[in-house]
Design a protein around this motif. Sequence first.
Motif, PDB file in Angstrom:
ATOM      1  N   LYS A   3      -4.050 -48.131  -9.600  1.00 21.01           N
ATOM      2  CA  LYS A   3      -5.101 -47.016  -9.584  1.00 21.01           C
ATOM      3  C   LYS A   3      -6.082 -47.665  -8.798  1.00 21.01           C
ATOM      4  O   LYS A   3      -6.718 -48.814  -8.894  1.00 21.01           O
ATOM      5  N   ILE A   4      -6.461 -47.025  -7.771  1.00 21.20           N
ATOM      6  CA  ILE A   4      -7.826 -47.246  -6.993  1.00 21.20           C
ATOM      7  C   ILE A   4      -8.948 -46.224  -6.986  1.00 21.20           C
ATOM      8  O   ILE A   4      -8.763 -45.067  -6.940  1.00 21.20           O
ATOM      9  N   HIS A   5     -10.274 -46.701  -7.100  1.00 21.46           N
ATOM     10  CA  HIS A   5     -11.112 -45.686  -7.058  1.00 21.46           C
ATOM     11  C   HIS A   5     -11.290 -45.085  -5.685  1.00 21.46           C
ATOM     12  O   HIS A   5     -11.516 -45.895  -4.751  1.00 21.46           O
ATOM     13  N   ASN A   6     -11.374 -43.979  -5.705  1.00 23.40           N
ATOM     14  CA  ASN A   6     -11.496 -43.104  -4.381  1.00 23.40           C
ATOM     15  C   ASN A   6     -12.853 -42.655  -4.367  1.00 23.40           C
ATOM     16  O   ASN A   6     -13.377 -41.661  -4.837  1.00 23.40           O
ATOM     17  N   ASP A 346      -3.851 -53.945 -11.258  1.00 20.97           N
ATOM     18  CA  ASP A 346      -3.682 -52.395 -11.169  1.00 20.97           C
ATOM     19  C   ASP A 346      -4.809 -51.661 -11.354  1.00 20.97           C
ATOM     20  O   ASP A 346      -4.787 -50.134 -11.069  1.00 20.97           O
ATOM     21  N   ASP A 347      -5.743 -52.119 -12.336  1.00 23.44           N
ATOM     22  CA  ASP A 347      -6.710 -51.114 -12.584  1.00 23.44           C
ATOM     23  C   ASP A 347      -7.760 -51.343 -11.616  1.00 23.44           C
ATOM     24  O   ASP A 347      -9.032 -52.093 -11.797  1.00 23.44           O
ATOM     25  N   ASP A 348      -7.842 -50.951 -10.565  1.00 25.41           N
ATOM     26  CA  ASP A 348      -8.747 -50.781  -9.260  1.00 25.41           C
ATOM     27  C   ASP A 348      -9.310 -52.184  -9.070  1.00 25.41           C
ATOM     28  O   ASP A 348     -10.447 -52.572  -8.786  1.00 25.41           O
ATOM     29  N   PHE A 349      -8.161 -53.372  -8.889  1.00 25.34           N
ATOM     30  CA  PHE A 349      -8.637 -54.529  -8.347  1.00 25.34           C
ATOM     31  C   PHE A 349      -9.675 -55.322  -9.466  1.00 25.34           C
ATOM     32  O   PHE A 349     -10.544 -55.707  -8.837  1.00 25.34           O
ATOM     33  N   ASN A 350      -9.255 -55.190 -10.771  1.00 28.07           N
ATOM     34  CA  ASN A 350     -10.409 -55.858 -11.549  1.00 28.07           C
ATOM     35  C   ASN A 350     -10.275 -57.257 -11.757  1.00 28.07           C
ATOM     36  O   ASN A 350      -9.737 -57.768 -12.682  1.00 28.07           O
TER      37      ASN A 350
END
Length: 462
Positions: A3-6, A346-350
Amino acid sequence: MLKIHNSLGGQKEVFVPIRPGEVRMYVCGITVYDYIHLGHARMLSVFDLVQRYLRYSGYRVTFVRNITDIDDKIITRAAALKESWSDLAERFIEAMNVDCERLGLQQPDHEPRATQHITQIIEITQALVAKGMAYVAGNGDVLFAVRKFPAYGLLSGKDIEDLRSGARVQVDAGKNDPLDFVLWKPAKPGEPAWDSPWGAGRPGWHIECSAMSMQVLGPHFDIHGGGMDLKFPHHENEIAQSCGACDTKFVNVWMHNGFVRINDEKMSKSLHNFFTVRDVLDTLRDPEVMRLFLLSSHYRGPINYSQAQLDQADETLLGFYRALQDAPAGGTPSAAVLAQFREAMDDDFNTPEALAVAQGAARELNAAKARGEEAAAQAGAASLRAIGAVLGLFQQDPHDYLKRGLKSGSLADADIDVLLKQRRAARQARDFALSDKIRDQLAAAGVLLEDKPGGATQWRRA
Ligand SMILES: [Zn+2]
């Protein structure tokens, strides 16, 4: 499931590439008129990590990061230094390459330069003029007509009418609308210029990224990245130009990294808290300390730079290398640990979470070493190295790393200047604990300080 924050929409989204198994990604690079600073280091490291993780996840990645090698800032600086603009750009490209290598960055697949894409820039500008989306203003500038692009403002969430009424100053420059921006401008005498249908001139800044991304990746690609400060107007303008010229979708996912703050203040030359990458790297045990520091915060938030934070990153990194020291070779990484790592990334490059997973692996490794459990120690070390390979950490020989001392005792003058700058910034921020700490660090290295009335500080070697 990545998932990526857009930034377009402001939500985390499940990432679905346009072409299965392939990611095409463009990042706005450096305008080469000076040495790169800590803000650049963050942007470069963040998107280096993104492309590394995408490859680790099995995607074929085409990573493009441009170089802005023609710009007002370059022309002005070159004139001030009595140097040709192209020599100046070339010099700072070389300096940037040295700094990028020290920061442990992988080379982008393509590194286009604006001056190598003048033909495409002119073609897009012509297409926009032909469609009535651009016009020649009274002063000869070719301007994009923002009113012709109704989706303008969607990325940044700006209220366009507010912007319009707040920006009326430039109407006298021949603009139909205060928000219209330059695609092509006529060259002044002595300035670099290229022939165009509108006479000799040079491109505006925004158009180059539309031209270069389109040329290398096509008009519609997966990810576009850059610093948060580029969201408006630069990226908003890129969308208007590219969508306006091509009538296709431009970018699926917009990613923006947060700012670097210095001792909780904005970094700026006027606050004397402006650090070049090379100056800071020279004070560190190893450039990897900088990378660990930059990855210790999530890429979207602000990151606060201070000597104390760097010291902490230095300690943490020593801990990782101590764990790896004398760890048995061989073995395979623990599937459970890698699954945790992937879950974090996978969690927005945490990355803070990913580093916590690495800390856990280091603790298990230390425990296994203490108990003499060979197989568990092998697995722990292999897990740590596997995670580090993606993050760009822990790949050096631990013995070599641990032999390396801090440069105290033999601080170069430039290192002392950097510390004094940090101390001045700390004093201005009334962070006296930090300012005392820096004084002690300098004293330990045999450098004595004398504070003068008015804020100046003199130093001497003991
Ligand atoms: Zn750009």
